[in-house]
Design a protein around this motif. Structure first.
Motif: not given
Lengths: 252, 323
Positions: B155-174, B145-153
């Motif tokens: 995007r990974l945070a966004l992907a983690l929010a989707l892992v559970g196939n959620p009904d509702l997603v909270f994006l704080d300053e995505p 993770f620490r070697r990823l670019s800021g944008g990639q980091q």
């Protein structure tokens, strides 16, 4: 409905991650794994300090102290510093909003500590047996109890530091305390080699009852007496430190 | 049930009898005595993209954290997917995804490891390789993770929010701290989520983001709701006025501009930087430029346009969003 299936899976996955990350921290492995082994080899090979009961070899006296150091370094230093930085990086916060229960994270940390301790204990026992002719003695059950109570105490101390104070201070503090426990915890230096004031300090530190209990358990009470009182003292420390961790712990 | 008692108004105002995704009623949160959320009420419908828009310190993050069950409320009621975020946290956490404003990921772990770990937390996880593909991280799946670019980091945070196939997603300053490419990709993902019927609550201080993505926007400041509506509705109230942005090399007392007959309001955004609201733009511009010529004022920049959400915000709060 789903918890029944996901909780064990979540826990094993988290334990796997904890272990993997611990093994990636080279500097932490040095302290947890290498230092006790090196101290054992160093003091068993050179007769710098005259250890009690060391007519043939000091290993019988030293080994319980090194096992205690292994418990202290895994529980307090490794867990404390890692958790402090996880808090700093927001990892604890994100895990807190995932379905992994907060208690589940603590359980995962304790299990991974125990796994690493077992590896380390085997390494220490192997070195002691192969190179210094150490043979098992005393009470296995007592030794296991002492190790578990010690693990609870020092993991509690590590978590209390990680949850209550800043990561940088935890880093410095955990290493400082490790050195203190190494020197004044009756792990390497017999307490009666110390000046009176230091002896008094050492007696109230949580490391001393652990080393005493382990030494008593592993030598059948010949090199240290009073397993009962030591283990009670250590258990009180454990209760206090876990309570402290529960009270001070913050997830962000 | 308890919900009916707490939210009688909501139950009756629903379209097609579908529960809203989020109901916030009179929410209050204090930090050391100060109210950071001061009686906020809002409703987010299922399947919509809802933007909480406001400057830093408006109470956006605190509100989101209460909705996630991360913090208790001091007063008011909150229901998320029909659940109480504190008392029914376990059930709720299986159904939501969260992107924190920053951080949250082990620096020494790889995207592959993080996604696999989180996949084990959920009853119905998405496929890790598909998420890596979706987030454009397949090439760096085994990079720490620490070697990823800021944008990639991010995007990974966004992907983690989707892992559970959620009904509702909270994006704080995505998209804060993202490169333009990452921002585009995030916007695409949000649009895809909406197409799949996932509800999205996002906080942002980028107008463009809210205007582009959101079905409804709530503008908040100091923990209070200032305005609510679709982007179009928020703009409609002001659409008969035109905004003129004027930049001069030297500052000038704003009263002099305000004295012009066709200029309604003058706001000094910065030294020599003014925003005027005018009616009848052609006549107002003639008046303005004639005045500038007569007083020999040099003109650096002059723009004329319709009111944007940014202007609406400025009107409502008296301050710039990016302050």
């Amino acid at each position: 409905m789903t918890d029944v299936h996901t909780l064990p899976r979540a826990l094993t996955a988290q334990v796997g991650m904890e272990l993997r990350l611990t093994l990636r921290r080279g500097e932490s492995l040095l302290i947890t794994l290498a230092v006790p082994v090196l101290l054992l080899v160093f003091f068993s090979s050179l007769s710098i300090v005259r250890f009690p009961g060391s007519d043939s070899s000091p290993v019988g006296y030293l080994l319980p102290g090194m096992l205690a150091l292994a418990v202290i370094s895994n529980g307090m230093v490794s867990v404390g510093i890692a958790t402090a930085y996880e808090r700093y990086y927001g990892v604890l916060k994100l895990l807190g909003s995932s379905p992994l229960p907060r208690a589940g994270l603590i359980v995962a940390k304790v299990v991974s500590v125990i796994v690493l301790e077992v590896i380390q204990l085997l390494l220490l026992l192997l070195v002691a047996a192969v190179f210094y002719g150490w043979r098992p003695g005393g009470s296995l059950i007592e030794a296991v109890v002492a190790l578990l109570v010690g693990t609870a105490s020092f993991t509690g101390l590590g978590l209390a530091m990680a949850g209550g104070i800043r990561a940088e201070i935890t880093l410095a503090g955990a290493n400082g305390l490790y050195l203190l426990f190494l020197l004044l915890g009756n792990a390497v230096l017999p307490l009666d080699h110390l000046p009176g004031v230091l002896q008094a300090v050492a007696r109230v530190l949580p490391a001393t009852p652990l080393t005493d209990a382990l030494r008593s358990a592993m030598t059948g009470g010949t090199l240290a007496s009073g397993f009962g009182s030591s283990i009670v003292e250590e258990a009180i420390w454990g209760a206090v430190l876990i309570l402290l961790a529960a009270l001070t712990f913050k997830w962000e | 049930m308890a919900r009916g008692v707490l939210y009688p108004r909501v139950e009756t105002s629903l379209n097609a009898g579908v529960d809203p995704a989020i109901v916030v009623d009179g929410l209050v949160k204090r930090y050391s005595g100060q109210e950071v959320v001061a009686g906020l009420s809002l409703t987010v419908q299922r399947g919509e993209v809802f933007a909480l828009l406001g400057p830093n310190g408006a109470g956006k993050t605190t509100t989101v954290e209460i909705l996630e069950g991360y913090r208790p409320a001091d007063a008011g009621a909150v229901h998320v997917l029909g659940l109480n975020p504190r008392r029914e946290a376990r059930a709720l956490k299986q159904r939501i995804g969260v992107v924190l404003q920053q951080g949250g990921i082990y620096p020494q772990a790889t995207p592959q490891e993080m996604l696999s770990l989180f996949a084990r937390f959920y009853a119905h996880p998405a496929r890790v390789d598909e998420l890596l593909e979706l987030a454009g991280l397949a090439q760096v799946a085994r990079t720490r993770f620490r070697r990823l670019s800021g944008g990639q980091q991010r995007r990974l945070a966004l992907a983690l929010a989707l892992v559970g196939n959620p009904d509702l997603v909270f994006l704080d300053e995505p998209t804060s701290g993202m490169d333009p490419q990452g921002r585009q990709l995030t916007w695409q993902v949000v649009s895809q989520l909406r197409e799949r019927g996932v509800t999205v609550l996002l906080t942002t201080h980028y107008m463009e983001e809210a205007q582009r993505l959101a079905d409804h926007i709530a503008i908040i400041d100091h923990g209070r709701l200032l305005a609510f509506g679709t982007p179009r509705e928020l703009l409609r109230g002001t659409s008969d006025t035109t905004v003129v942005r004027l930049r001069l090399p030297h500052a000038l007392p704003p009263e002099q501009l305000r004295a012009l007959s066709l200029v309604h309001t003058v706001r000094e955004l910065d030294e020599g930087d003014y925003q005027l609201e005018v009616e009848n733009p052609a006549a107002a511009l003639a008046e303005l430029t004639a005045w500038l010529r007569d007083h020999q004022v040099v003109l650096d920049d002059l723009r004329v346009g319709q009111v944007t959400l940014e202007d609406v915000f400025l009107q409502l709060t008296g301050r710039d969003l990016r302050e």
